[in-house]
Each structure stands twice: as C-alpha cells, then as structure tokens.
Write an enzyme that holds these catalytic residues in place. Structure first.
Site, PDB file in Angstrom:
ATOM      1  N   MET A 184       0.835  -1.181   0.000  1.00 33.34           N
ATOM      2  CA  MET A 184       0.000   0.000   0.000  1.00 33.34           C
ATOM      3  C   MET A 184       0.885   1.252   0.000  1.00 33.34           C
ATOM      4  O   MET A 184       2.075   1.176  -0.235  1.00 33.34           O
ATOM      5  CB  MET A 184      -0.954  -0.013   1.200  1.00 33.34           C
ATOM      6  CG  MET A 184      -1.922  -1.203   1.183  1.00 33.34           C
ATOM      7  SD  MET A 184      -3.014  -1.210  -0.241  1.00 33.34           S
ATOM      8  CE  MET A 184      -3.833  -2.792  -0.013  1.00 33.34           C
ATOM      9  N   CYS A 185       0.329   2.402   0.307  1.00 37.82           N
ATOM     10  CA  CYS A 185       1.028   3.673   0.160  1.00 37.82           C
ATOM     11  C   CYS A 185       0.770   4.564   1.362  1.00 37.82           C
ATOM     12  O   CYS A 185      -0.014   4.227   2.248  1.00 37.82           O
ATOM     13  CB  CYS A 185       0.565   4.386  -1.118  1.00 37.82           C
ATOM     14  SG  CYS A 185       0.558   3.330  -2.603  1.00 37.82           S
TER      15      CYS A 185
END
Length: 277
Positions: free
Chosen positions: A1-2
């Site tokens: 994810m980020c």
C-alpha cells in the site's frame, strides 16, 4: 500500500510537511508504522497549486528518501494547497505514469489501497470510462482508473457523488465476477480550492486516515511547534498516519466518510457507494 498527505491553508514550503516533522512523509517512505508495508519505495509524487491554470506535478520512480530533486524543490516551492504520495505497488509496474498524484486539468487525485483482483475487473471498468477522458489514461494502475471513472461520473461538478458512483460501479462489476470485498481506499482529490478526502472499504475495515485538530487549538496545546506559527487558523492537514506523536494533534477519520476542506473549514459527511442505475 502507500502513504499520503494533503495540506490546505496558508502558503507553506513543501519541506515543512514532507521533511521536517519527526515522522514526516519522507520518513514514512522507509518506516511506515500503520501501513501494510513498512517501506514505500516504489516512487513518489507531489502536486501543488500556485501560478498557472494547472497544478505543478513532480513524479518519479526513485525512492522518496534519496531523491535530490525532491529535496531541492521542497525547500523552494511554497503552496497553499498540495498533495504528496509515496508508493508501494500492489502489483502494477514501477513506472512514472503509475506514480501519484494523477492530474487532469486542475484536478489532482491520489489513492492508498487497491481494487481486489484488478486484472479480472479491469476490462469492464476500462470500458466504462467516458471517451472524453479515455485518452488521458497513461498508466496501468487501479488508482488512475478510479480517477478517470470518477471524472466520468461527474467529479468536476459533484465530487462526493462522483466517487460514490465510481465505487458503486466497481462493486457491481466485482459481483458479476464473484470478486469479494473489491474496494479498499483512502482517496484525496482537489480542484485547487477544495480538498475532498474519502475513507471507505467494502469490508468496512479501511486503511488508516487522520485529520489535524484546528490550528488555533493546536497553538494553545503545543506552542513549541514552530510550524504552527507559520500558518493561519484555517490551515488543515489530512494524513495516512500522524507526522508527530503529540497528544491532541490528530483525529482518526471515521469509517465510510468523506471530509471536505474549503475556506478554512472542514466538514465530515457519511459516505456510501451509489449502485449504477
């Protein structure tokens, strides 16, 4: 994810949010504490509003922590509204056109999360993009496609409604393909005057998202923070995870909500997908 952040308020050097806090976005690119991945080194991007008809944009496949151009730009560019993102790919290529934020005219868009089994759903979703926006697709991510679908469903006129219709379409297409729990997202988008942030997942177990307490209150709580003296009472910040570990600074954004930041005010509304007609 980020990991990502969105800032709106008094003009501020980008480095004040990207580099200076103890757990800045650059620190999060190596040492994320609340994300799925500790390291977010598959590129970065920052989009900012200033002079000109469209926002400035810098994107790179370099890890944010070692990019000298980002460090130089952040020390010299001041903006009243900017979005920044460090990327951890969920399977699509590490290339510049897959780095966030994405831009269309005055609009910026960035996303943390994923569409489950995106390869299975991608064709049906691509065909739903309006011909006006289809040529703007440059990369291969689910995030960019979500942006173009939101534009298709009226992002420029009704951002909350457009995102609700986009998510409703993704969930409907997923049902046709027997894909469970298809949407996981925290999204920020802006037209240069307003920021809209969304926290939603089909399972109602969304990734972390926080918004800052009113600046006036923060000055009283923490007069030792120098940045608070640089910004107005109407300045606001939304982040994937807190930039500093101090009491009273951060508030968790509720599940299935949309936050609207405009004119120094922030309002949170319930968010629910709108199934296609």
């Amino acid at each position: 994810m980020c990991r990502w952040l969105a800032y709106s308020g008094s003009p501020l050097l980008l480095e004040e949010m990207l580099y200076k806090p103890e757990h800045s976005l650059i620190d999060q690119s190596r040492h994320a504490r609340l994300g799925v991945d500790t390291t977010n080194g598959d590129g970065f991007g920052v989009g900012w509003y200033g002079v000109g008809d469209v926002p400035g944009l810098l994107r790179s496949v370099s890890p944010a922590w070692s990019d000298r151009n980002l460090r130089e730009l952040a020390a010299h560019v001041s903006s009243p509204l900017f979005l920044a993102h460090v990327r951890s790919s969920t399977g699509t290529a590490v290339q510049q056109t897959n780095c966030h934020p994405f831009r269309y005219e005055r609009w910026l868009w960035m996303h943390n999360g994923s569409i489950a089994r995106f390869a299975t759903l991608r064709r049906d979703l691509m065909l739903a993009v309006d011909p006006e926006f289809f040529p703007a697709i440059e990369g291969s991510t689910d995030s960019e496609l979500m942006f173009l679908l939101a534009l298709t469903f009226g992002l420029r006129d009704d951002p909350p409604g457009a995102v609700a219709r986009m998510v409703g379409l993704v969930e409907a297409v997923a049902r046709r393909h027997n894909v469970a729990d298809p949407v996981q997202m925290t999204v920020a988008t802006s037209d240069g005057s307003t920021v809209w942030a969304f926290r939603y997942s089909t399972r109602h177990e969304s990734r972390s998202l926080f918004y800052s307490t009113e600046t006036r209150c923060l000055r009283m709580l923490h007069p030792e923070i120098p940045t608070l003296r640089l910004v107005s009472d109407g300045s606001r910040l939304i982040v994937s995870e807190p930039l500093v570990d101090l009491p009273g600074v951060w508030n968790e954004m509720p599940e299935s909500t949309c936050s609207v930041i405009a004119d120094g005010q922030d309002v949170i509304h319930a968010f629910r997908p709108e199934p296609p007609r």
